[in-house]
Design a protein around this motif. Structure first.
Motif, short mmCIF file in Angstrom:
data_model
loop_
_atom_site.label_atom_id
_atom_site.label_comp_id
_atom_site.label_asym_id
_atom_site.label_seq_id
_atom_site.Cartn_x
_atom_site.Cartn_y
_atom_site.Cartn_z
N ALA A 122 0.83 -1.20 0.00
CA ALA A 122 0.00 0.00 0.00
C ALA A 122 0.86 1.26 0.00
N SER A 123 1.95 1.22 0.77
CA SER A 123 2.85 2.37 0.79
C SER A 123 3.48 2.60 -0.57
N ALA A 124 3.91 1.52 -1.21
CA ALA A 124 4.54 1.64 -2.52
C ALA A 124 3.59 2.27 -3.53
N LEU A 125 2.31 1.88 -3.45
CA LEU A 125 1.31 2.42 -4.35
C LEU A 125 0.84 3.81 -3.94
N GLY A 126 0.99 4.16 -2.65
CA GLY A 126 0.48 5.43 -2.15
C GLY A 126 -1.03 5.44 -2.03
N VAL A 127 -1.60 4.30 -1.63
CA VAL A 127 -3.06 4.14 -1.60
C VAL A 127 -3.50 3.77 -0.19
N GLY A 128 -4.56 4.41 0.29
CA GLY A 128 -5.16 4.05 1.56
C GLY A 128 -4.61 4.84 2.73
N ASP A 129 -5.01 4.41 3.93
CA ASP A 129 -4.63 5.06 5.19
C ASP A 129 -3.32 4.45 5.65
N ILE A 130 -2.20 4.89 5.09
CA ILE A 130 -0.94 4.15 5.17
C ILE A 130 -0.01 4.60 6.29
N HIS A 131 -0.37 5.63 7.04
CA HIS A 131 0.36 6.01 8.26
C HIS A 131 1.86 6.14 8.00
N LEU A 132 2.19 6.97 7.03
CA LEU A 132 3.59 7.17 6.64
C LEU A 132 4.26 8.22 7.53
N PRO A 133 5.59 8.21 7.59
CA PRO A 133 6.31 9.30 8.25
C PRO A 133 6.00 10.64 7.57
N ILE A 134 6.12 11.70 8.32
CA ILE A 134 5.89 13.04 7.79
C ILE A 134 6.85 13.29 6.63
N GLY A 135 6.29 13.70 5.50
CA GLY A 135 7.10 13.98 4.32
C GLY A 135 7.13 12.85 3.31
N TRP A 136 6.68 11.67 3.69
CA TRP A 136 6.64 10.56 2.74
C TRP A 136 5.40 10.63 1.85
N GLY A 137 4.37 11.32 2.29
CA GLY A 137 3.18 11.53 1.49
C GLY A 137 3.18 12.94 0.93
N ASN A 138 1.98 13.47 0.65
CA ASN A 138 1.91 14.82 0.09
C ASN A 138 0.93 15.72 0.82
N ILE A 139 0.67 15.45 2.10
CA ILE A 139 -0.14 16.36 2.90
C ILE A 139 0.63 17.67 3.09
N ALA A 140 -0.08 18.79 2.92
CA ALA A 140 0.55 20.12 2.97
C ALA A 140 0.70 20.59 4.42
N TRP A 141 1.61 19.94 5.15
CA TRP A 141 1.75 20.19 6.59
C TRP A 141 2.09 21.65 6.89
N ASP A 142 3.03 22.23 6.16
CA ASP A 142 3.43 23.60 6.45
C ASP A 142 2.25 24.56 6.29
N LYS A 143 1.47 24.37 5.25
CA LYS A 143 0.30 25.23 5.05
C LYS A 143 -0.71 25.04 6.17
N ILE A 144 -0.95 23.80 6.54
CA ILE A 144 -1.93 23.51 7.59
C ILE A 144 -1.54 24.19 8.89
N PHE A 145 -0.30 24.01 9.32
CA PHE A 145 0.10 24.53 10.63
C PHE A 145 0.48 26.00 10.61
N SER A 146 0.59 26.56 9.41
CA SER A 146 0.78 28.01 9.33
C SER A 146 -0.53 28.76 9.39
N GLU A 147 -1.65 28.04 9.21
CA GLU A 147 -2.96 28.69 9.21
C GLU A 147 -3.84 28.28 10.38
N LEU A 148 -3.95 26.99 10.64
CA LEU A 148 -4.95 26.51 11.60
C LEU A 148 -4.48 26.68 13.03
N THR A 149 -5.43 26.93 13.90
CA THR A 149 -5.17 26.86 15.33
C THR A 149 -6.25 26.00 15.97
N PHE A 150 -6.02 25.61 17.22
CA PHE A 150 -6.85 24.59 17.86
C PHE A 150 -7.15 25.03 19.28
N LEU A 151 -7.88 24.21 20.01
CA LEU A 151 -8.15 24.53 21.41
C LEU A 151 -6.85 24.45 22.21
#
Length: 346
Positions: free
Chosen positions: A276-305
């Protein structure tokens, strides 16, 4: 029938006066800032850590993970109680709980507790069993000093169409019931967004999870953003990913961080997780940076409780990458906390 629309959510419940060390917000406390040498300090993300899974049902099997997390400087570990034999029929097994607490006390970590991955307050046939199990896990929280119990949002399977009627009300009523028990232990139940597993399921979008939390308006219920789950669900349903995250962020008090490509697995089955990791398919729980989630954008904008824990669900399979992930997670937390400090100072 509950009024599921329009109620306002009081974010003041999610804050506390901070101790000199970072700690998760307690539902009973009501201040989110402190004065330190004349400066206002805002504690939005209170700490970072990793989850741990027992390999054989015994608490002793997580010792290696906890030692590693402690050695690399994590603040928290999340105990996946669906993998540890501590409850039977919703009741605590005292000897097993004692073994778990003996393990957790060996390390200078703080803990959160993850309930059943299979939890489903919409499932009519097992609802009472589900509720009693959550109550049992609240006792586990109390024993290990956790102020957090992670709980998955429910779903209706396509092979149980009769369950769709009243599903939201069943979940709402069950959450209201367990929230009252959670209050006795000073624990907050974190309602986690999940993703569609098979066609025809009824699942809540992140926006709908946020609305549930707002409508409950209970000091012992908050939201949990799983960023990969949201990404996969948004791809599947054609929703705007960042808009869905923005809807959840104001009521979120716990974060699950792991990378993916946001691609639903559909009917694909894999012999090994590496496929699944090789294909990049599903809920694969990869290390940060192995996928393509826009982490910098997310944490530069969002705030939480205030008092939010950033918990990485990045398993021992990726132990060589965990220290680097921890460093990145601290940068994300620092960015959120600095922005909150700047906002508080204006």
């Amino acid at each position: 029938m509950h009024n599921m629309m329009g109620l306002q959510f009081d974010v003041s419940y999610g804050v506390r006066r901070l101790a000199d060390h970072l700690d998760v917000a307690s539902p009973k406390d009501h201040s989110n800032v402190r004065q330190l040498k004349g400066k206002t300090e805002v504690n939005i993300i209170a700490g970072v850590g990793f989850n741990t899974v027992s390999k054989d049902g015994h608490a002793e099997s997580i010792v290696g993970d906890l030692k590693h997390y402690s050695d690399i400087g994590a603040d928290y570990a999340e105990l996946c109680m669906g993998t540890i034999d501590v409850l039977s029929g919703g009741k605590v097994i005292p000897g097993r709980l004692a073994a778990l607490t003996a393990v957790t006390r060996q390390f200078p970590l703080k803990y959160s507790v993850h309930g059943l991955v299979s939890s489903n307050f919409m499932h009519s046939a097992t609802l009472r069993h589900q509720i009693e199990t959550v109550k049992g896990f609240l006792q586990v929280c109390d024993a290990v000093g956790s102020r957090v119990l992670v709980h998955h949002t429910g779903f209706v399977s396509p092979d149980r169409p009769a369950d769709r009627a009243g599903a939201d009300e069943r979940e709402f009523d069950a959450l209201a019931e367990v929230a009252e028990v959670a209050a006795k232990y000073d624990v907050r139940i974190m309602l986690e967004n999940i993703f569609t597993v098979q066609a025809g399921e009824y699942r809540k979008s992140p926006t709908q999870v946020a609305q549930t939390v707002r409508t409950l308006n209970h000091p012992n219920i908050a939201g949990l953003i799983d960023f990969s789950h949201a990404y996969i669900e948004c791809t599947y349903r054609g929703l705007d990913y960042l808009d869905e995250l923005r809807a959840m962020a104001p009521i979120a008090n716990h974060l699950h961080v792991h990378d993916s490509f946001g691609q639903p697995a559909g009917d694909m089955r894999f012999f090994y997780p590496q496929e699944a990791s090789a294909l990049g398919v599903g809920d694969i729980h990869l290390p940060i940076g192995w996928g393509n989630i826009a982490w910098d954008k997310i944490f530069s904008e969002l705030t939480f409780l205030p008092g939010t824990i950033l918990m990485m669900e990045i398993s021992g399979r990726f132990r060589p990458e965990q220290a680097a992930c921890l460093e990145m997670a601290r940068k994300f937390a620092d960015a959120v906390n600095r922005r909150a400090l700047q906002t508080a100072a204006t």
